[in-house]
Design a protein around this motif. Sequence first.
Motif, short mmCIF file in Angstrom:
data_model
loop_
_atom_site.label_atom_id
_atom_site.label_comp_id
_atom_site.label_asym_id
_atom_site.label_seq_id
_atom_site.Cartn_x
_atom_site.Cartn_y
_atom_site.Cartn_z
N GLY A 223 26.43 69.48 37.82
CA GLY A 223 25.32 70.42 37.58
C GLY A 223 24.27 69.84 36.65
O GLY A 223 23.06 70.01 36.87
N ALA A 224 24.71 69.11 35.64
CA ALA A 224 23.77 68.48 34.69
C ALA A 224 22.94 67.41 35.39
O ALA A 224 21.73 67.31 35.18
N VAL A 225 23.60 66.63 36.26
CA VAL A 225 22.88 65.59 36.99
C VAL A 225 21.85 66.23 37.92
O VAL A 225 20.70 65.79 37.98
N ALA A 226 22.26 67.27 38.63
CA ALA A 226 21.33 67.96 39.55
C ALA A 226 20.13 68.50 38.79
O ALA A 226 18.99 68.38 39.24
N GLY A 227 20.35 69.08 37.62
CA GLY A 227 19.26 69.60 36.80
C GLY A 227 18.33 68.51 36.31
O GLY A 227 17.11 68.66 36.30
N GLN B 40 17.86 65.63 37.79
CA GLN B 40 17.15 65.05 38.93
C GLN B 40 15.81 65.75 39.15
O GLN B 40 14.83 65.11 39.51
N GLY B 41 15.76 67.05 38.90
CA GLY B 41 14.52 67.79 39.06
C GLY B 41 13.48 67.50 37.99
O GLY B 41 12.33 67.88 38.12
N GLN B 42 13.91 66.81 36.92
CA GLN B 42 13.01 66.53 35.81
C GLN B 42 12.60 65.06 35.71
O GLN B 42 11.74 64.71 34.91
N VAL B 43 13.25 64.20 36.48
CA VAL B 43 12.98 62.75 36.40
C VAL B 43 12.33 62.31 37.70
O VAL B 43 12.97 62.27 38.74
N SER B 44 11.06 61.96 37.61
CA SER B 44 10.35 61.51 38.81
C SER B 44 10.22 59.98 38.84
O SER B 44 9.95 59.41 39.89
N GLU C 114 10.94 56.30 39.38
CA GLU C 114 11.78 55.78 40.47
C GLU C 114 13.13 55.25 40.01
O GLU C 114 14.17 55.59 40.59
N CYS C 115 13.17 54.44 38.99
CA CYS C 115 14.42 53.83 38.53
C CYS C 115 15.40 54.91 38.07
O CYS C 115 16.57 54.93 38.48
N GLY C 116 14.94 55.81 37.23
CA GLY C 116 15.81 56.87 36.73
C GLY C 116 16.26 57.81 37.84
O GLY C 116 17.43 58.23 37.88
N ALA C 117 15.36 58.13 38.75
CA ALA C 117 15.70 59.03 39.87
C ALA C 117 16.75 58.38 40.75
O ALA C 117 17.70 59.04 41.20
N ARG C 118 16.63 57.08 40.99
CA ARG C 118 17.59 56.35 41.83
C ARG C 118 18.97 56.33 41.17
O ARG C 118 19.99 56.57 41.82
N GLN C 119 19.00 56.08 39.86
CA GLN C 119 20.29 56.05 39.14
C GLN C 119 20.93 57.44 39.11
O GLN C 119 22.15 57.57 39.27
N LEU C 120 20.13 58.48 38.90
CA LEU C 120 20.67 59.84 38.89
C LEU C 120 21.23 60.21 40.26
O LEU C 120 22.28 60.87 40.35
N SER C 121 20.56 59.79 41.31
CA SER C 121 21.03 60.07 42.66
C SER C 121 22.38 59.39 42.90
O SER C 121 23.31 60.00 43.45
N GLN C 122 22.51 58.15 42.46
CA GLN C 122 23.78 57.45 42.61
C GLN C 122 24.88 58.11 41.78
O GLN C 122 26.00 58.30 42.26
N LEU C 123 24.54 58.50 40.55
CA LEU C 123 25.52 59.18 39.69
C LEU C 123 25.96 60.49 40.33
O LEU C 123 27.15 60.82 40.31
N TYR C 124 25.02 61.24 40.89
CA TYR C 124 25.37 62.50 41.53
C TYR C 124 26.38 62.26 42.65
O TYR C 124 27.38 62.97 42.75
N ARG C 125 26.14 61.26 43.47
CA ARG C 125 27.05 60.98 44.59
C ARG C 125 28.44 60.59 44.09
O ARG C 125 29.45 61.06 44.61
N HIS C 126 28.50 59.76 43.08
CA HIS C 126 29.80 59.32 42.55
C HIS C 126 30.56 60.49 41.92
O HIS C 126 31.74 60.68 42.21
N ALA C 127 29.90 61.22 41.04
CA ALA C 127 30.57 62.34 40.36
C ALA C 127 30.99 63.41 41.35
O ALA C 127 32.10 63.96 41.27
N ASN C 128 30.13 63.70 42.32
CA ASN C 128 30.45 64.72 43.31
C ASN C 128 31.60 64.25 44.21
O ASN C 128 32.44 65.07 44.61
N SER C 129 31.67 62.97 44.51
CA SER C 129 32.79 62.44 45.31
C SER C 129 34.11 62.65 44.58
O SER C 129 35.10 63.08 45.19
N PHE C 130 34.15 62.34 43.29
CA PHE C 130 35.37 62.58 42.51
C PHE C 130 35.70 64.08 42.48
O PHE C 130 36.85 64.47 42.58
N PHE C 131 34.67 64.89 42.32
CA PHE C 131 34.87 66.34 42.29
C PHE C 131 35.51 66.83 43.59
O PHE C 131 36.51 67.54 43.58
N LEU C 132 34.95 66.42 44.72
CA LEU C 132 35.49 66.82 46.02
C LEU C 132 36.88 66.24 46.24
O LEU C 132 37.78 66.93 46.75
#
Length: 176
Positions: free
Chosen positions: A92-96, A98-102, A104-122
Amino acid sequence: SPPGLLLLTSFLLHIKEDRASPTRLVCDNRLIQKYIMEAKDMETRVGQCQALPVLSCPAVLPLVDFTFQQWKSKLNETKRREILCDLALLVGAVAGAQGQVSEECGARQLSQLYRHANSFFLLLQTFSWEGGHWEPSCSPHSMEQTHVTSIFLTYRQLVQGKLLFFFEDLAKVLCK
């Protein structure tokens, strides 16, 4: 990202063969070490991004520190639920953020972090014990942070701490 998707796909394929036994993930210590290295790499890369904004809406992050003695005294199902709560808050923190970081580098890293954390969650939701399924009504101890790098630090600490020790505990049971 392919690593997050690969993790989930390989795990789900393994579940079909082994009736929800996370044996391969847990018994092959190289996998968790790979995820720890990926977490460190993501943290390093986001630290190299230029002009990361201070989050105007702070990220609510789980407090993932623990004492080894307290951790060892918990049942595996309790550990799993605690990690799920931490991951739910982190995703949830990563998703929030993501909406505040435009940028490119930070947005790309947040997207990757979201996928990794969400994969562990699932993935952890698929582990089955007599304790039943995870209920989203948990309230982990948390803190608010306004720096994007804090999100990555929290994820690395979670993977390097609770997840690593949880998988080691499961290995003692599943990898005989």
